[in-house]
Write an enzyme that holds these catalytic residues in place. Structure first.
Site, PDB file in Angstrom:
ATOM      1  N   TYR A 154       0.847  -1.205   0.000  1.00  0.00           N
ATOM      2  CA  TYR A 154       0.000   0.000   0.000  1.00  0.00           C
ATOM      3  C   TYR A 154       0.885   1.259   0.000  1.00  0.00           C
ATOM      4  O   TYR A 154       0.672   2.183  -0.791  1.00  0.00           O
ATOM      5  CB  TYR A 154      -0.887  -0.055   1.242  1.00  0.00           C
ATOM      6  CG  TYR A 154      -1.782   1.131   1.470  1.00  0.00           C
ATOM      7  CD1 TYR A 154      -3.022   1.217   0.846  1.00  0.00           C
ATOM      8  CD2 TYR A 154      -1.412   2.149   2.345  1.00  0.00           C
ATOM      9  CE1 TYR A 154      -3.860   2.305   1.078  1.00  0.00           C
ATOM     10  CE2 TYR A 154      -2.240   3.232   2.587  1.00  0.00           C
ATOM     11  CZ  TYR A 154      -3.464   3.306   1.949  1.00  0.00           C
ATOM     12  OH  TYR A 154      -4.292   4.377   2.185  1.00  0.00           O
ATOM     13  N   LYS A 158       1.084   4.195  -2.821  1.00  0.00           N
ATOM     14  CA  LYS A 158       0.795   5.601  -2.510  1.00  0.00           C
ATOM     15  C   LYS A 158       1.987   6.495  -2.895  1.00  0.00           C
ATOM     16  O   LYS A 158       1.813   7.662  -3.250  1.00  0.00           O
ATOM     17  CB  LYS A 158       0.454   5.759  -1.033  1.00  0.00           C
ATOM     18  CG  LYS A 158      -0.915   5.161  -0.667  1.00  0.00           C
ATOM     19  CD  LYS A 158      -2.035   5.748  -1.487  1.00  0.00           C
ATOM     20  CE  LYS A 158      -3.414   5.452  -0.928  1.00  0.00           C
ATOM     21  NZ  LYS A 158      -4.497   5.920  -1.830  1.00  0.00           N
TER      22      LYS A 158
HETATM   23  N1  LIG Z   1      -9.032   6.196   5.838  1.00  0.00           N
HETATM   24  C1  LIG Z   1      -7.774   6.543   5.978  1.00  0.00           C
HETATM   25  O1  LIG Z   1      -7.226   6.629   7.088  1.00  0.00           O
HETATM   26  C2  LIG Z   1      -6.936   6.840   4.766  1.00  0.00           C
HETATM   27  C3  LIG Z   1      -5.649   7.378   4.972  1.00  0.00           C
HETATM   28  C4  LIG Z   1      -4.884   7.674   3.873  1.00  0.00           C
HETATM   29  C5  LIG Z   1      -5.366   7.456   2.593  1.00  0.00           C
HETATM   30  N2  LIG Z   1      -6.606   6.907   2.423  1.00  0.00           N
HETATM   31  C6  LIG Z   1      -7.064   6.687   1.052  1.00  0.00           C
HETATM   32  O2  LIG Z   1      -8.326   7.291   0.857  1.00  0.00           O
HETATM   33  C7  LIG Z   1      -9.059   6.572  -0.134  1.00  0.00           C
HETATM   34  C8  LIG Z   1     -10.428   6.190   0.424  1.00  0.00           C
HETATM   35  O3  LIG Z   1     -10.228   5.301   1.513  1.00  0.00           O
HETATM   36  P1  LIG Z   1     -11.314   4.972   2.627  1.00  0.00           P
HETATM   37  O4  LIG Z   1     -10.619   4.987   3.912  1.00  0.00           O
HETATM   38  O5  LIG Z   1     -12.527   5.790   2.408  1.00  0.00           O
HETATM   39  O6  LIG Z   1     -11.579   3.437   2.263  1.00  0.00           O
HETATM   40  P2  LIG Z   1     -12.933   2.629   2.035  1.00  0.00           P
HETATM   41  O7  LIG Z   1     -12.554   1.201   1.960  1.00  0.00           O
HETATM   42  O8  LIG Z   1     -13.913   3.045   3.048  1.00  0.00           O
HETATM   43  O9  LIG Z   1     -13.385   3.128   0.595  1.00  0.00           O
HETATM   44  C9  LIG Z   1     -12.694   2.759  -0.571  1.00  0.00           C
HETATM   45  C10 LIG Z   1     -13.686   2.597  -1.705  1.00  0.00           C
HETATM   46  O10 LIG Z   1     -12.971   2.203  -2.885  1.00  0.00           O
HETATM   47  C11 LIG Z   1     -13.743   1.212  -3.551  1.00  0.00           C
HETATM   48  N3  LIG Z   1     -12.884   0.393  -4.410  1.00  0.00           N
HETATM   49  C12 LIG Z   1     -12.017  -0.578  -4.044  1.00  0.00           C
HETATM   50  N4  LIG Z   1     -11.457  -1.125  -5.137  1.00  0.00           N
HETATM   51  C13 LIG Z   1     -11.983  -0.476  -6.221  1.00  0.00           C
HETATM   52  C14 LIG Z   1     -11.788  -0.589  -7.623  1.00  0.00           C
HETATM   53  N5  LIG Z   1     -10.959  -1.499  -8.159  1.00  0.00           N
HETATM   54  N6  LIG Z   1     -12.487   0.249  -8.438  1.00  0.00           N
HETATM   55  C15 LIG Z   1     -13.346   1.153  -7.908  1.00  0.00           C
HETATM   56  N7  LIG Z   1     -13.588   1.289  -6.599  1.00  0.00           N
HETATM   57  C16 LIG Z   1     -12.895   0.482  -5.762  1.00  0.00           C
HETATM   58  C17 LIG Z   1     -14.382   0.417  -2.421  1.00  0.00           C
HETATM   59  O11 LIG Z   1     -15.526  -0.319  -2.877  1.00  0.00           O
HETATM   60  C18 LIG Z   1     -14.719   1.503  -1.420  1.00  0.00           C
HETATM   61  O12 LIG Z   1     -16.026   2.002  -1.598  1.00  0.00           O
HETATM   62  C19 LIG Z   1      -8.191   5.362  -0.504  1.00  0.00           C
HETATM   63  O13 LIG Z   1      -7.419   5.663  -1.654  1.00  0.00           O
HETATM   64  C20 LIG Z   1      -7.293   5.221   0.706  1.00  0.00           C
HETATM   65  O14 LIG Z   1      -6.091   4.554   0.385  1.00  0.00           O
HETATM   66  C21 LIG Z   1      -7.400   6.602   3.482  1.00  0.00           C
END
Ligand SMILES: NC(=O)c1ccc[n+]([C@@H]2O[C@H](COP(=O)([O-])OP(=O)(O)OC[C@H]3O[C@@H](n4cnc5c(N)ncnc54)[C@H](O)[C@@H]3O)[C@@H](O)[C@H]2O)c1
Length: 261
Positions: A154, A158
């Site tokens: 991951y 990123k």
């Molecule tokens: N939550 C955190 O702490 C955090 C921190 C840093 C970065 N992020 C990034 O933020 C973004 C959103 O994360 P989140 O925490 O809301 O996660 P989440 O799992 O709640 O949401 C991610 C969404 O992406 C969708 N998804 C997964 N694979 C997919 C694909 N191949 N095509 C289309 N959609 C797809 C999932 O169905 C889900 O709805 C991600 O890129 C994550 O890496 C999150």
């Protein structure tokens, strides 16, 4: 007048977590939103919003043909693209030795290839429609900045998103195009992804409170930044990285500061 009134935005990974908060904030500030996700069923939560200013689309960001379909449908329906939020993501926990090649590739496919494809299709769409300008917002992470050995694949993905963002920004800048590309680097925000990851890590470590004392952010903490980057308020920002982590990257990571959300 809303801060993104009249703009057309595609948001990937819109079915929950940060994506849902982003869609709702953009709609509230006047944008038209194409909310996409691989989990089509969960997109039904936008039923009440779907109409003139919102459409949903099943979308696998790792698939080129799926991106083509999303872009064609967006342009056919709204005739322009102003904003792309590359937000979809997955996490597979594991150190470098614990990660299989298959898992490593899957994580790169969704994050790195998904973001690459989104940018590749968004640039000509922004250039050729509407105001000819646009804002690409790539969801990276603090894992692209520090070392995070237990989510190795991951963090690598990123990092790719972080550097891709700068190359795209440098490219549009070099030819004088009014299209900008910036990345957001959230620290831990409470979402389904983080809850699942925490359970997996706690299971692996046998420790029920691996993050005890460190508060998590709220999805709106990120959605507010997306609205800013989507709006014309950020026209002078290109190739920047917005770190939103309650100070975690400037300390040893054990941030105790709590805020009222
Ligand atoms: N939550 C955190 O702490 C955090 C921190 C840093 C970065 N992020 C990034 O933020 C973004 C959103 O994360 P989140 O925490 O809301 O996660 P989440 O799992 O709640 O949401 C991610 C969404 O992406 C969708 N998804 C997964 N694979 C997919 C694909 N191949 N095509 C289309 N959609 C797809 C999932 O169905 C889900 O709805 C991600 O890129 C994550 O890496 C999150």
């Amino acid at each position: 007048m809303g801060r993104v009134e009249g703009k057309v935005a595609i948001v990937t990974g819109a079915a929950g977590g940060l994506g849902e908060a982003i869609v709702r904030r953009l709609l509230a500030e006047g944008a038209t939103v194409v909310a996409t996700d691989i989990n089509e069923q969960s997109l039904s939560k936008y039923q009440e919003a779907v109409g003139e200013r919102c459409m949903t689309q099943c979308h696998d960001v790792a698939s080129e043909s799926s991106w083509k379909e999303v872009m064609e449908k967006t342009l056919a329906r709204y005739g322009r693209l102003d904003v792309l939020v590359n937000n979809a993501g997955i996490v597979i926990a594991g150190s470098v030795e614990e990660t299989s090649l298959e898992d490593f590739r899957r994580v790169q496919q969704v994050h790195s290839e998904g973001t690459f494809l989104g940018c590749k299709f968004a640039l000509p769409a922004m250039r050729g429609t509407g105001a000819g300008s646009g804002s690409i917002i790539n969801m990276s992470s603090v894992t692209a900045i520090g070392g995070f050995p237990y989510v190795f694949a991951y963090a690598a993905a990123k990092g790719a998103i972080r550097s891709m963002t700068k190359s795209i920004a440098a490219g549009t800048s070099a030819v004088g195009e009014p299209i900008r590309c910036n990345s957001i680097h959230p620290g831990r925000i409470e979402t389904p992804m983080v809850r699942a990851c925490r359970e997996e890590r706690e299971l692996l470590s046998g420790n029920e409170a691996v993050e005890e004392g460190n508060p998590s952010g709220h999805p709106d903490d990120i959605a507010h930044a997306v609205v800013y980057l989507a709006s014309d308020e950020s026209v002078w920002m290109n190739g920047s990285e917005m770190v939103i982590d309650n100070g975690a990257t400037i300390t040893d990571g054990s941030v105790k500061r709590r805020v009222q959300h």
